[in-house]
Write a protein that holds these residues in place. Structure first.
Motif, PDB file in Angstrom:
ATOM      1  N   HIS A  74      -7.323  -5.322 -15.306  1.00 11.34           N
ATOM      2  CA  HIS A  74      -6.092  -4.880 -14.647  1.00 11.34           C
ATOM      3  C   HIS A  74      -5.103  -4.348 -15.682  1.00 11.34           C
ATOM      4  O   HIS A  74      -4.082  -4.966 -15.942  1.00 11.34           O
ATOM      5  N   THR A  77      -1.096  -4.193 -15.028  1.00 11.72           N
ATOM      6  CA  THR A  77      -0.272  -5.344 -14.690  1.00 11.72           C
ATOM      7  C   THR A  77      -0.550  -6.515 -15.631  1.00 11.72           C
ATOM      8  O   THR A  77      -1.506  -6.509 -16.390  1.00 11.72           O
ATOM      9  N   GLU A 229      -5.133  -1.828  -9.720  1.00 17.22           N
ATOM     10  CA  GLU A 229      -4.045  -1.461  -8.824  1.00 17.22           C
ATOM     11  C   GLU A 229      -3.908   0.061  -8.729  1.00 17.22           C
ATOM     12  O   GLU A 229      -3.742   0.622  -7.637  1.00 17.22           O
ATOM     13  N   MET A 252      -4.860  -7.485  -6.590  1.00 15.50           N
ATOM     14  CA  MET A 252      -4.276  -6.381  -7.347  1.00 15.50           C
ATOM     15  C   MET A 252      -4.555  -5.053  -6.654  1.00 15.50           C
ATOM     16  O   MET A 252      -3.683  -4.175  -6.582  1.00 15.50           O
ATOM     17  N   GLY A 256      -1.876  -2.300  -4.883  1.00  9.29           N
ATOM     18  CA  GLY A 256      -1.947  -0.860  -5.066  1.00  9.29           C
ATOM     19  C   GLY A 256      -2.044  -0.124  -3.751  1.00  9.29           C
ATOM     20  O   GLY A 256      -1.417   0.923  -3.547  1.00  9.29           O
TER      21      GLY A 256
END
Length: 332
Positions: A74, A77, A229, A252, A256
């Motif tokens: 990820h 983030t 995301e 996640m 998004g």
């Protein structure tokens, strides 16, 4: 013996496994009174003080372990899940008097099996807890199967004399949360954002979605969002217009997807998976699957200790919970 006694000494004195001593120290309910009495007697006799990793190191009786993590899923983030794994593993290692270090996939990605072996041995490592192993990680898989290190795989299969696997039932969890999310609504055209290509978890969750689709007669468009995301946002912008709902194999990706829907100024219900706290800031309630990542990592360390005592590997399925997460859940 104050300051020199490790949890291994207590286990030996009481004639039980290290994990049993840990359970007594943590007041687990599933320990017999006789076992609890023996452990407490050993603790008193040896003057053992829990939570002192220094005593374990000074006694030189504990094998070092490594928590091996993939933290690159990820990049947009803060990666909450690996941090939860780290906290759970370190806390349990402290409780059990085990020395543990953290190793990231990127640190060993270019190594051969022999190079990995030498690297871990140079660190005094005897056992591995591995999070995020995929079908593409052939060298690391070969290292595990070679049996030179006791290993516990989180969210990956592979059980033998030296290796255990610990995970939730991902197929069942995806089936259950998607079914609860859809409820009695007439949602027939579904965009399903799957996870990492060649990932064990992604494949299992996709199988759960396929089972539900067959059962309910759903038309499901599957796209790989790579647990990202940003990628989920792009896919939602591209495909959501003609769909009734969006089901994601991670929170996640669900975040998004929701951000994309806001930008598109359209409404589509979104379902996530994992139960990360960041979901609470997405602005809407969302169905998801909650996993206790700290508890999973702690259990993996306990299991590794059992393997290092000479026990054989086993497949461990831990519970999951279906929830609707919202902002108040995060701040309360």
């Amino acid at each position: 013996m104050y300051g020199l006694v490790s949890i291994r000494d207590v286990a030996k004195q009481a004639g039980v496994a290290i994990s049993t001593v840990s359970k007594v120290l943590n007041h687990y309910p599933n320990v017999s009174e006789e076992t609890r009495r023996k452990v407490n007697a050993a603790i008193a006799e040896l003057d053992f003080v829990p939570n002192t990793i220094a005593s374990a190191l000074s006694s030189k009786k504990t094998g070092r372990t490594a928590l091996v993590l993939d933290v690159n899923r990820h990049p947009q983030t803060v990666d909450e899940i690996p941090m939860q794994y780290i906290i759970g593993a370190i806390n349990m290692a402290k409780e059990m008097g085990i020395d543990i270090i953290t190793v990231f996939f990127t640190m060993i990605a270019e190594m051969t099996v022999d190079e990995m072996t030498r690297y871990f041995q140079s660190q005094g490592i005897e056992g591995l807890v591995i999070c995020g192993l995929s079908k593409d990680d052939l060298t690391l898989r070969e290292l595990v199967e070679g049996g030179k290190f006791k290993s516990v795989l989180i969210d990956a299969p592979g059980v033998d004399r030296n290796t255990s696997s610990i995970h939730i039932d991902n197929e069942k969890a995806q089936y259950e949360v998607a079914k609860k999310f859809l409820g009695e609504k007439v949602y027939k055209k579904i965009l399903y954002l799957s996870g990492k290509k060649n990932g064990y978890v992604s494949e299992e969750r996709l199988n759960g979605m396929k089972r539900l689709a067959e059962e309910l007669g759903l038309r499901v468009l599957v796209r790989n969002g790579n647990f990202s995301e940003l990628e989920a946002r792009k896919l939602t912008m591209q495909y959501a217009q003609g769909k009734d709902a969006i089901i994601c194999a991670s929170d996640m990706m669900a975040i998004g997807a929701m951000k994309a829907l806001i930008d598109m100024d359209i409404y589509r219900p979104v379902c996530g998976f994992d139960g990360v706290s960041l979901m609470g800031y997405a602005g809407k309630q969302m169905h998801t699957v909650r996993q206790d990542f700290q508890r999973i990592a702690a259990s993996a360390v306990e299991e590794l200790s059992r393997l290092m005592e000479g026990e054989s590997g086993q497949d461990i399925i831990v519970p999951h919970k279906l929830i609707r997460i919202q902002y108040l859940d995060v701040i309360s």
